[in-house]
Design an enzyme around this catalytic site. Sequence first.
Site, PDB file in Angstrom:
ATOM      1  N   LYS A 171       6.399 -67.013  -1.297  1.00  0.00           N
ATOM      2  CA  LYS A 171       6.706 -67.926  -0.183  1.00  0.00           C
ATOM      3  C   LYS A 171       5.381 -68.363   0.452  1.00  0.00           C
ATOM      4  O   LYS A 171       4.772 -67.614   1.217  1.00  0.00           O
ATOM      5  CB  LYS A 171       7.579 -67.196   0.840  1.00  0.00           C
ATOM      6  CG  LYS A 171       8.515 -68.080   1.648  1.00  0.00           C
ATOM      7  CD  LYS A 171       7.854 -69.137   2.492  1.00  0.00           C
ATOM      8  CE  LYS A 171       7.297 -68.590   3.784  1.00  0.00           C
ATOM      9  NZ  LYS A 171       6.549 -69.646   4.556  1.00  0.00           N
ATOM     10  N   GLU A 246      -1.649 -57.230   5.045  1.00  0.00           N
ATOM     11  CA  GLU A 246      -3.041 -57.626   5.260  1.00  0.00           C
ATOM     12  C   GLU A 246      -3.030 -58.558   6.454  1.00  0.00           C
ATOM     13  O   GLU A 246      -2.576 -59.693   6.364  1.00  0.00           O
ATOM     14  CB  GLU A 246      -3.558 -58.300   3.982  1.00  0.00           C
ATOM     15  CG  GLU A 246      -5.067 -58.266   3.897  1.00  0.00           C
ATOM     16  CD  GLU A 246      -5.676 -59.461   4.566  1.00  0.00           C
ATOM     17  OE1 GLU A 246      -5.873 -59.407   5.810  1.00  0.00           O
ATOM     18  OE2 GLU A 246      -5.946 -60.443   3.871  1.00  0.00           O
ATOM     19  N   CYS A 280      -9.456 -63.979   7.094  1.00  0.00           N
ATOM     20  CA  CYS A 280      -9.068 -62.666   7.620  1.00  0.00           C
ATOM     21  C   CYS A 280     -10.287 -61.789   7.814  1.00  0.00           C
ATOM     22  O   CYS A 280     -10.365 -61.025   8.759  1.00  0.00           O
ATOM     23  CB  CYS A 280      -8.053 -62.012   6.706  1.00  0.00           C
ATOM     24  SG  CYS A 280      -8.448 -62.169   4.963  1.00  0.00           S
ATOM     25  N   GLU A 379      -8.191 -61.638  17.466  1.00  0.00           N
ATOM     26  CA  GLU A 379      -8.570 -62.520  16.369  1.00  0.00           C
ATOM     27  C   GLU A 379      -8.345 -63.968  16.806  1.00  0.00           C
ATOM     28  O   GLU A 379      -7.224 -64.364  17.102  1.00  0.00           O
ATOM     29  CB  GLU A 379      -7.706 -62.218  15.135  1.00  0.00           C
ATOM     30  CG  GLU A 379      -8.085 -63.042  13.938  1.00  0.00           C
ATOM     31  CD  GLU A 379      -7.302 -62.651  12.673  1.00  0.00           C
ATOM     32  OE1 GLU A 379      -6.053 -62.618  12.727  1.00  0.00           O
ATOM     33  OE2 GLU A 379      -7.954 -62.374  11.652  1.00  0.00           O
TER      34      GLU A 379
HETATM   35  P1  NAI Z   1       1.971 -66.247  10.383  1.00  0.00           P
HETATM   36  O1  NAI Z   1       1.862 -64.781  10.293  1.00  0.00           O
HETATM   37  O2  NAI Z   1       3.057 -66.840  11.206  1.00  0.00           O
HETATM   38  O3  NAI Z   1       2.096 -66.887   8.899  1.00  0.00           O
HETATM   39  C1  NAI Z   1       1.834 -66.221   7.690  1.00  0.00           C
HETATM   40  C2  NAI Z   1       3.010 -66.366   6.737  1.00  0.00           C
HETATM   41  O4  NAI Z   1       4.139 -65.697   7.296  1.00  0.00           O
HETATM   42  C3  NAI Z   1       3.464 -67.803   6.482  1.00  0.00           C
HETATM   43  O5  NAI Z   1       3.874 -67.938   5.130  1.00  0.00           O
HETATM   44  C4  NAI Z   1       4.665 -67.944   7.393  1.00  0.00           C
HETATM   45  O6  NAI Z   1       5.583 -68.915   6.950  1.00  0.00           O
HETATM   46  C5  NAI Z   1       5.260 -66.561   7.291  1.00  0.00           C
HETATM   47  N1  NAI Z   1       6.151 -66.214   8.400  1.00  0.00           N
HETATM   48  C6  NAI Z   1       6.081 -66.637   9.695  1.00  0.00           C
HETATM   49  N2  NAI Z   1       7.086 -66.099  10.413  1.00  0.00           N
HETATM   50  C7  NAI Z   1       7.807 -65.323   9.569  1.00  0.00           C
HETATM   51  C8  NAI Z   1       8.970 -64.502   9.723  1.00  0.00           C
HETATM   52  N3  NAI Z   1       9.587 -64.389  10.895  1.00  0.00           N
HETATM   53  N4  NAI Z   1       9.425 -63.829   8.647  1.00  0.00           N
HETATM   54  C9  NAI Z   1       8.799 -63.927   7.462  1.00  0.00           C
HETATM   55  N5  NAI Z   1       7.716 -64.699   7.250  1.00  0.00           N
HETATM   56  C10 NAI Z   1       7.216 -65.385   8.292  1.00  0.00           C
HETATM   57  O7  NAI Z   1       0.579 -66.786  10.900  1.00  0.00           O
HETATM   58  P2  NAI Z   1       0.312 -68.141  11.719  1.00  0.00           P
HETATM   59  O8  NAI Z   1       1.300 -68.283  12.816  1.00  0.00           O
HETATM   60  O9  NAI Z   1       0.259 -69.236  10.752  1.00  0.00           O
HETATM   61  O10 NAI Z   1      -1.134 -67.844  12.321  1.00  0.00           O
HETATM   62  C11 NAI Z   1      -1.266 -67.169  13.572  1.00  0.00           C
HETATM   63  C12 NAI Z   1      -2.423 -66.212  13.552  1.00  0.00           C
HETATM   64  O11 NAI Z   1      -2.217 -65.199  12.566  1.00  0.00           O
HETATM   65  C13 NAI Z   1      -3.756 -66.808  13.184  1.00  0.00           C
HETATM   66  O12 NAI Z   1      -4.360 -67.430  14.261  1.00  0.00           O
HETATM   67  C14 NAI Z   1      -4.506 -65.598  12.708  1.00  0.00           C
HETATM   68  O13 NAI Z   1      -5.015 -64.878  13.796  1.00  0.00           O
HETATM   69  C15 NAI Z   1      -3.442 -64.773  12.011  1.00  0.00           C
HETATM   70  N6  NAI Z   1      -3.446 -65.013  10.558  1.00  0.00           N
HETATM   71  C16 NAI Z   1      -4.081 -64.120   9.749  1.00  0.00           C
HETATM   72  C17 NAI Z   1      -4.184 -64.372   8.396  1.00  0.00           C
HETATM   73  C18 NAI Z   1      -4.889 -63.444   7.474  1.00  0.00           C
HETATM   74  O14 NAI Z   1      -5.521 -63.890   6.542  1.00  0.00           O
HETATM   75  N7  NAI Z   1      -4.754 -62.144   7.653  1.00  0.00           N
HETATM   76  C19 NAI Z   1      -3.654 -65.597   7.795  1.00  0.00           C
HETATM   77  C20 NAI Z   1      -2.933 -66.436   8.716  1.00  0.00           C
HETATM   78  C21 NAI Z   1      -2.864 -66.143  10.042  1.00  0.00           C
END
Ligand code: NAI
Length: 482
Positions: A171, A246, A280, A379
């Site tokens: 996904k 992660e 990250c 972050e």
């Molecule tokens: P997010 O955690 O919402 O998105 C990551 C993935 O999770 C996407 O595929 C999204 O569609 C999915 N997702 C979102 N809500 C979900 C749910 N309820 N159930 C299952 N899957 C779900 O991250 P977002 O909102 O795009 O970014 C917010 C912050 O998160 C960023 O500012 C950053 O600090 C952190 N982040 C960290 C990452 C890393 O590489 N560890 C990557 C992206 C975001």
Amino acid sequence: MTRYPALIDGAEVDGPATFVDLDPSTGQVLAEVTRGGAADIDAAVAAARQAHERSWRRTRPADRSRVLRRISDLIRRDRDQLAELESRDTGKPLRQAKADADIAARYFEFYAGAVEVLYGDTIPLDSDLFVYTLREPHGVTAHIIPWNYPLQIGARTVAPALAAGNCCVLKPAEEAPLTAIRLGRIALEAGLPAGALNVVPGFGEEAGAALAAHPGIDHLSFTGSVEVGRLVSKAAAEHVIPVTLELGGKSPNVIFADADLDAALPVVVNSIIQNAGQTCSAGSRLLVEAPVHQRIVAELVGRFEKVTLGPGTADPDMGPLISATQLERVSSYVDLGKSEARVLTGGAPPANGGLREGFFFMPTIFDDVPPTAVIAREEIFGPVVAVSMFGDLGEAVRLANGTDFGLVAAVWTRNVNTAHVMASEIQAGQGFVNTYGASGGPELPFGGVKRSGHGREKGLQGLLEFTRLKTVAMKLDPGASW
Ligand code: NAI
Ligand code: MG
């Protein structure tokens, strides 16, 4: 406008619901993408189960390896197209997107090799017992990935899962789903059985939540925010399945006064500029020993002010942030930071009118950041570095470990004692001495401690995590023949 359907059981599933995917460099619509929902996830999980039972789990490692190598070859064949698509979809500079495609190819190559030498053990318990272990696949694995490195992280999580004999439902993030969909098509072309890799784009709260809660998955791998990491872990706990998380970090570069500053500075800058800080493992904190503080900060400002901004495909030093939401998020952290510390450069979107349509933010340095400041602990996920000063080794360790995160840490010093003490005391999944990131090599196990998550991806350990161990003990009847 190009349409990007889901890929389920080897077939393209287009709509009926769709969403628009934006080019963050311009704010313009880039593609229309299938908005997968619970029914699509059901179908994808069922297809993965069938592919797993019908063929993939019984496929010889040598044959799985061959398919993975072919995927790697096709990624290399399509490298420039994939890189351009990734650059448009995420805004990242083209040369970074090319590097991402190369690393994606390397993941498939690396795990194609690794799975051929993935053996069990024999355990010499007793002379009339033959005991051995088997490394079996989990079955159906779910992979929820973010938008910052879709191609690289997609490959990082799917390649070892497939190598070990699992079948996958991937996904991608709604902000940048295109190269993950392309990866699914490439895998099919390479001869991966239909259903072994399904790609269902959609919103987190819909497709993502449905996948994490699905009773048909046997393992969940998630990369993204701490907040969503918690949610998906809870969903997975309902079915008692293993989870790899992660969740990013607040990783420090720790510079001692005896370090080779000329070597350190460009690496330190790149560690926070790369992908506009949306990495990250970004080096978002800079801890410097008092005697070199002034010099480092002065040089850093000079380097930050030379960073070129532009649309990813123009291959600048730095592209835009991924979305208006992320721009808002970074801006509000920076506004808050202005009440906690001193801005030395940046601190706002660029004045350049040509960039106004995209989601750009200037590379930003905060100095004299107290360890208790929000911008020192949370972050930000933007091109923002928080600089703090330390007096001695003990204080360096305390500051480095002083956040809830623990993904990566780097120490810059010529003193071997300092290097070893830091390497052993630091709370992080990866530590670096006089370097940072080691080019993202697929060979190096990677993952977090504390809120950065748990489980390891990459390296041989990343393959082991996609297997479950079975122990078999067989009682022998020695007979009387001797
Ligand atoms: P997010 O955690 O919402 O998105 C990551 C993935 O999770 C996407 O595929 C999204 O569609 C999915 N997702 C979102 N809500 C979900 C749910 N309820 N159930 C299952 N899957 C779900 O991250 P977002 O909102 O795009 O970014 C917010 C912050 O998160 C960023 O500012 C950053 O600090 C952190 N982040 C960290 C990452 C890393 O590489 N560890 C990557 C992206 C975001
Ligand atoms: Mg989100």
